[in-house]
Design a protein around this motif. Structure first.
Motif, PDB file in Angstrom:
ATOM      1  N   CYS A  62       0.117  -3.165  12.263  1.00  0.00           N
ATOM      2  CA  CYS A  62       1.214  -2.440  11.621  1.00  0.00           C
ATOM      3  C   CYS A  62       0.886  -2.330  10.135  1.00  0.00           C
ATOM      4  O   CYS A  62      -0.070  -2.931   9.657  1.00  0.00           O
ATOM      5  N   GLY A  63       1.663  -1.578   9.439  1.00  0.00           N
ATOM      6  CA  GLY A  63       1.438  -1.422   8.007  1.00  0.00           C
ATOM      7  C   GLY A  63       0.798  -0.097   7.678  1.00  0.00           C
ATOM      8  O   GLY A  63       0.614   0.776   8.535  1.00  0.00           O
ATOM      9  N   VAL A  64       0.446   0.048   6.417  1.00  0.00           N
ATOM     10  CA  VAL A  64      -0.109   1.296   5.907  1.00  0.00           C
ATOM     11  C   VAL A  64      -1.467   1.559   6.548  1.00  0.00           C
ATOM     12  O   VAL A  64      -2.332   0.685   6.561  1.00  0.00           O
ATOM     13  N   PHE A  65      -1.636   2.743   7.079  1.00  0.00           N
ATOM     14  CA  PHE A  65      -2.898   3.097   7.731  1.00  0.00           C
ATOM     15  C   PHE A  65      -3.798   3.923   6.819  1.00  0.00           C
ATOM     16  O   PHE A  65      -4.978   3.639   6.676  1.00  0.00           O
ATOM     17  N   TRP A  66      -3.237   4.973   6.204  1.00  0.00           N
ATOM     18  CA  TRP A  66      -4.022   5.844   5.329  1.00  0.00           C
ATOM     19  C   TRP A  66      -3.963   5.334   3.898  1.00  0.00           C
ATOM     20  O   TRP A  66      -2.960   4.769   3.469  1.00  0.00           O
TER      21      TRP A  66
END
Length: 193
Positions: A95-99
């Protein structure tokens, strides 16, 4: 503070780069590439954007796209970015920021830059030492542009298309002028990211 609007011009090609957060790997295997590739095709179809060149590197993507309107590119990239991040997070239990951030882009307003951009994008795997010849990299448009292999959604830009109406002659011209590297002046001109 809200982000400012992007400067996009209808029917003018755009070079896009989109990186994984902290330059993390975003494609681990052929399945990841295939999923992104499939959704790229769907996002292009929905937004009516035209893809001319692409390269899916392990931690970023390069796309050369012409949007039909000033809002079409945002629509295309939003769908693609969201759906691939959801797939990746589900697939790798994260989970969390991907880009890293919003995709970066540069409008291509001249013929020389357009053709340099084709080469820059398709030579990425060579510059990274992944392959010795861009034709050996599966996840790019090089085989379509340089060898006339069919592709479901890559279309030549009109400037590229008008080089020769004979597809084999155009592909031969592209291979002959392609070169094995991008010169320092060209890199300086194109690397804005």
């Amino acid at each position: 503070m809200p982000r400012g609007p992007r400067h996009i011009i209808a029917n003018v090609p755009v070079h896009i780069i989109h990186r994984g957060n902290n330059r993390q790997t975003i494609f681990h295997n052929a399945k990841d590439h295939a999923v992104y590739h499939k959704w790229l095709g769907e996002a292009l179809a929905e937004s009516k954007c035209t893809l001319h060149a692409f390269c899916l590197m392990p931690n970023h993507t390069h796309l050369l796209i012409t949007p039909p309107s000033k809002h079409a590119l945002a629509k295309c990239m939003k769908k693609l970015s969201q759906i691939y991040a959801m797939y990746y997070n589900r697939e790798y239990h994260r989970c969390g920021v991907f880009w890293e951030s919003r995709y970066k882009h540069k409008i291509i307003e001249d013929e020389q830059y357009l053709m340099t951009c084709y080469r820059y994008i398709e030579l990425n795997p060579v510059r990274a030492g992944m392959v010795s010849n861009p034709s050996h990299y599966r996840w790019s448009s090089h085989r379509f542009n340089a060898h006339n292999q069919s592709h479901p959604f890559v279309k030549p830009h009109p400037i590229f298309r008008d080089i020769d109406t004979d597809l084999d002659e155009r592909a031969l011209w592209y291979r002959q002028t392609f070169g094995d590297f991008i010169g320092p002046n060209e890199l300086e001109y194109i690397e804005i990211f």
